[in-house]
Design a protein around this motif. Structure first.
Motif, mmCIF file in Angstrom:
data_model
loop_
_atom_site.group_PDB
_atom_site.id
_atom_site.type_symbol
_atom_site.label_atom_id
_atom_site.label_comp_id
_atom_site.label_asym_id
_atom_site.label_seq_id
_atom_site.Cartn_x
_atom_site.Cartn_y
_atom_site.Cartn_z
ATOM 1 N N GLU A 7 0.824 -1.208 0.000
ATOM 2 C CA GLU A 7 0.000 0.000 0.000
ATOM 3 C C GLU A 7 0.857 1.258 0.000
ATOM 4 N N ALA A 8 1.908 1.259 0.793
ATOM 5 C CA ALA A 8 2.795 2.425 0.853
ATOM 6 C C ALA A 8 3.526 2.618 -0.471
ATOM 7 N N GLU A 10 2.423 1.682 -3.446
ATOM 8 C CA GLU A 10 1.445 2.184 -4.412
ATOM 9 C C GLU A 10 1.220 3.683 -4.230
ATOM 10 N N GLN A 11 1.169 4.136 -2.986
ATOM 11 C CA GLN A 11 1.024 5.575 -2.728
ATOM 12 C C GLN A 11 2.247 6.331 -3.217
ATOM 13 N N LEU A 12 3.432 5.763 -3.039
ATOM 14 C CA LEU A 12 4.652 6.385 -3.539
ATOM 15 C C LEU A 12 4.601 6.536 -5.057
ATOM 16 N N THR A 14 1.932 6.734 -6.921
ATOM 17 C CA THR A 14 0.939 7.772 -7.202
ATOM 18 C C THR A 14 1.526 9.163 -6.971
ATOM 19 N N ASP A 15 2.247 9.326 -5.884
ATOM 20 C CA ASP A 15 2.854 10.624 -5.576
ATOM 21 C C ASP A 15 3.869 11.025 -6.644
ATOM 22 N N ASP A 18 2.145 12.024 -9.819
ATOM 23 C CA ASP A 18 1.563 13.366 -9.690
ATOM 24 C C ASP A 18 2.612 14.469 -9.838
ATOM 25 N N ARG A 72 7.043 -3.637 -7.498
ATOM 26 C CA ARG A 72 7.491 -3.203 -6.177
ATOM 27 C C ARG A 72 8.789 -3.864 -5.720
ATOM 28 N N ARG A 86 12.403 6.710 -4.653
ATOM 29 C CA ARG A 86 11.585 7.675 -5.399
ATOM 30 C C ARG A 86 12.205 7.952 -6.771
#
Length: 114
Positions: A7-8, A10-12, A14-15, A18, A72, A86
């Motif tokens: 989950e973390a 996937e958020q990375l 997405t960030d 963006d 991942r 990142r």
């Protein structure tokens, strides 16, 4: 190695997506971004599955979306810090988005993106 649950990560992704320049992402039509642990057959960081816009011809309504996969486990296994992770995710996204726009690996190497 950076520790990060699915989950973390996937958020990375997405960030980082963006944060990419608008010129790079505005043209992404009918594309989905997915995160999986690893490619089943190859050691890949990412994969573009679809038809590049330079090859689409009569592409139109009802087409399944192209897919950009980000894996991942290979990312976290090769990254020592969160900043490095990142950066690797950003490089992977740019690389796979480039394939959507019809830029092949040889051109990516010439541009210094691969």
């Amino acid at each position: 190695m950076v520790e990060m649950d699915p989950e973390a990560f996937e958020q990375l992704v997405t960030d980082v997506l963006d944060e990419l320049p608008d010129e790079m992402v505005e043209g992404l039509d009918n594309v989905v971004f997915l995160v999986e642990d690893a490619h089943p057959d190859e050691d890949l960081l990412g994969l573009y599955e679809g038809v590049a816009i330079t090859d689409r011809g009569n592409y139109g309504f009802g087409e399944l979306p192209d897919r950009i996969m980000v894996y991942r486990l290979p990312h976290i296994e090769t990254s020592e810090t969160l900043d490095e992770l990142r950066g690797e995710v950003r490089t992977t996204l740019v690389h796979e988005i480039a394939h959507f726009y019809g830029i092949d690996d040889a051109q990516l190497h010439q541009l210094g993106w691969a």
